[in-house]
Scaffold this motif. Sequence first.
Motif, PDB file in Angstrom:
ATOM      1  N   THR A  47       3.879  12.867 -16.938  1.00 31.05           N
ATOM      2  CA  THR A  47       5.103  12.734 -16.152  1.00 31.05           C
ATOM      3  C   THR A  47       4.799  12.946 -14.674  1.00 31.05           C
ATOM      4  O   THR A  47       3.726  13.416 -14.306  1.00 31.05           O
ATOM      5  N   GLY A  48       5.749  12.617 -13.821  1.00 30.90           N
ATOM      6  CA  GLY A  48       5.596  12.828 -12.390  1.00 30.90           C
ATOM      7  C   GLY A  48       5.381  14.293 -12.051  1.00 30.90           C
ATOM      8  O   GLY A  48       4.629  14.631 -11.147  1.00 30.90           O
ATOM      9  N   ASP A  49       6.021  15.182 -12.806  1.00 32.97           N
ATOM     10  CA  ASP A  49       5.840  16.621 -12.585  1.00 32.97           C
ATOM     11  C   ASP A  49       4.396  17.035 -12.852  1.00 32.97           C
ATOM     12  O   ASP A  49       3.823  17.833 -12.128  1.00 32.97           O
ATOM     13  N   GLU A  50       3.823  16.493 -13.919  1.00 37.66           N
ATOM     14  CA  GLU A  50       2.446  16.834 -14.259  1.00 37.66           C
ATOM     15  C   GLU A  50       1.458  16.278 -13.241  1.00 37.66           C
ATOM     16  O   GLU A  50       0.415  16.864 -12.998  1.00 37.66           O
ATOM     17  N   ARG A  51       1.791  15.126 -12.653  1.00 38.20           N
ATOM     18  CA  ARG A  51       0.905  14.507 -11.661  1.00 38.20           C
ATOM     19  C   ARG A  51       1.116  15.089 -10.274  1.00 38.20           C
ATOM     20  O   ARG A  51       0.360  14.815  -9.371  1.00 38.20           O
ATOM     21  N   GLY A  52       2.184  15.872 -10.070  1.00 38.98           N
ATOM     22  CA  GLY A  52       2.441  16.487  -8.777  1.00 38.98           C
ATOM     23  C   GLY A  52       3.190  15.583  -7.822  1.00 38.98           C
ATOM     24  O   GLY A  52       3.213  15.829  -6.626  1.00 38.98           O
ATOM     25  N   GLU A  53       3.824  14.541  -8.335  1.00 45.83           N
ATOM     26  CA  GLU A  53       4.608  13.666  -7.465  1.00 45.83           C
ATOM     27  C   GLU A  53       5.919  14.363  -7.135  1.00 45.83           C
ATOM     28  O   GLU A  53       6.626  14.832  -8.020  1.00 45.83           O
ATOM     29  N   GLY A  54       6.258  14.412  -5.862  1.00 46.40           N
ATOM     30  CA  GLY A  54       7.510  15.033  -5.445  1.00 46.40           C
ATOM     31  C   GLY A  54       8.693  14.203  -5.902  1.00 46.40           C
ATOM     32  O   GLY A  54       8.611  12.993  -6.041  1.00 46.40           O
ATOM     33  N   SER A  55       9.804  14.852  -6.161  1.00 47.40           N
ATOM     34  CA  SER A  55      10.973  14.133  -6.660  1.00 47.40           C
ATOM     35  C   SER A  55      12.098  14.074  -5.631  1.00 47.40           C
ATOM     36  O   SER A  55      13.255  14.015  -5.980  1.00 47.40           O
ATOM     37  N   GLY A  56      11.777  14.089  -4.396  1.00 46.37           N
ATOM     38  CA  GLY A  56      12.849  13.977  -3.410  1.00 46.37           C
ATOM     39  C   GLY A  56      12.651  14.941  -2.281  1.00 46.37           C
ATOM     40  O   GLY A  56      11.742  14.789  -1.479  1.00 46.37           O
ATOM     41  N   GLY A  57      13.515  15.936  -2.210  1.00 45.56           N
ATOM     42  CA  GLY A  57      13.459  16.883  -1.095  1.00 45.56           C
ATOM     43  C   GLY A  57      13.905  16.192   0.172  1.00 45.56           C
ATOM     44  O   GLY A  57      14.797  15.356   0.172  1.00 45.56           O
ATOM     45  N   ALA A  58      13.283  16.513   1.311  1.00 51.00           N
ATOM     46  CA  ALA A  58      13.654  15.924   2.599  1.00 51.00           C
ATOM     47  C   ALA A  58      13.373  14.429   2.611  1.00 51.00           C
ATOM     48  O   ALA A  58      14.115  13.660   3.195  1.00 51.00           O
ATOM     49  N   GLY A  59      12.291  13.984   1.947  1.00 51.71           N
ATOM     50  CA  GLY A  59      11.965  12.564   1.899  1.00 51.71           C
ATOM     51  C   GLY A  59      13.054  11.758   1.206  1.00 51.71           C
ATOM     52  O   GLY A  59      13.390  10.659   1.606  1.00 51.71           O
ATOM     53  N   GLY A  60      13.639  12.326   0.151  1.00 45.90           N
ATOM     54  CA  GLY A  60      14.708  11.652  -0.573  1.00 45.90           C
ATOM     55  C   GLY A  60      15.953  11.514   0.283  1.00 45.90           C
ATOM     56  O   GLY A  60      16.615  10.476   0.282  1.00 45.90           O
TER      57      GLY A  60
END
Length: 73
Positions: A47-60
């Motif tokens: 999953t994205g969590d396991e790969r370390g991909e951010g899910s938004g934050g300021a970029g989102g």
Amino acid sequence: MTSDSHAPVPGPDDQGREPASAEAIRRKAAEAARLARIFGDVLPETTGDERGEGSGGAGGDEWLRSQVPPHHG
């Protein structure tokens, strides 16, 4: 020469399934390879969590603001 009448006999696993034969394993691998050639990887292995991909934050938030039409100020 002794006969071992108490040797374990292959049987159903804990869920009642019979052990897979080498032929069944080969067929399953061939089918998986065929589907991968046709459709590609439908779902990633991790999953994205396991790969370390951010899910938004300021970029989102920044992306969302850039999608607002000009007339919505």
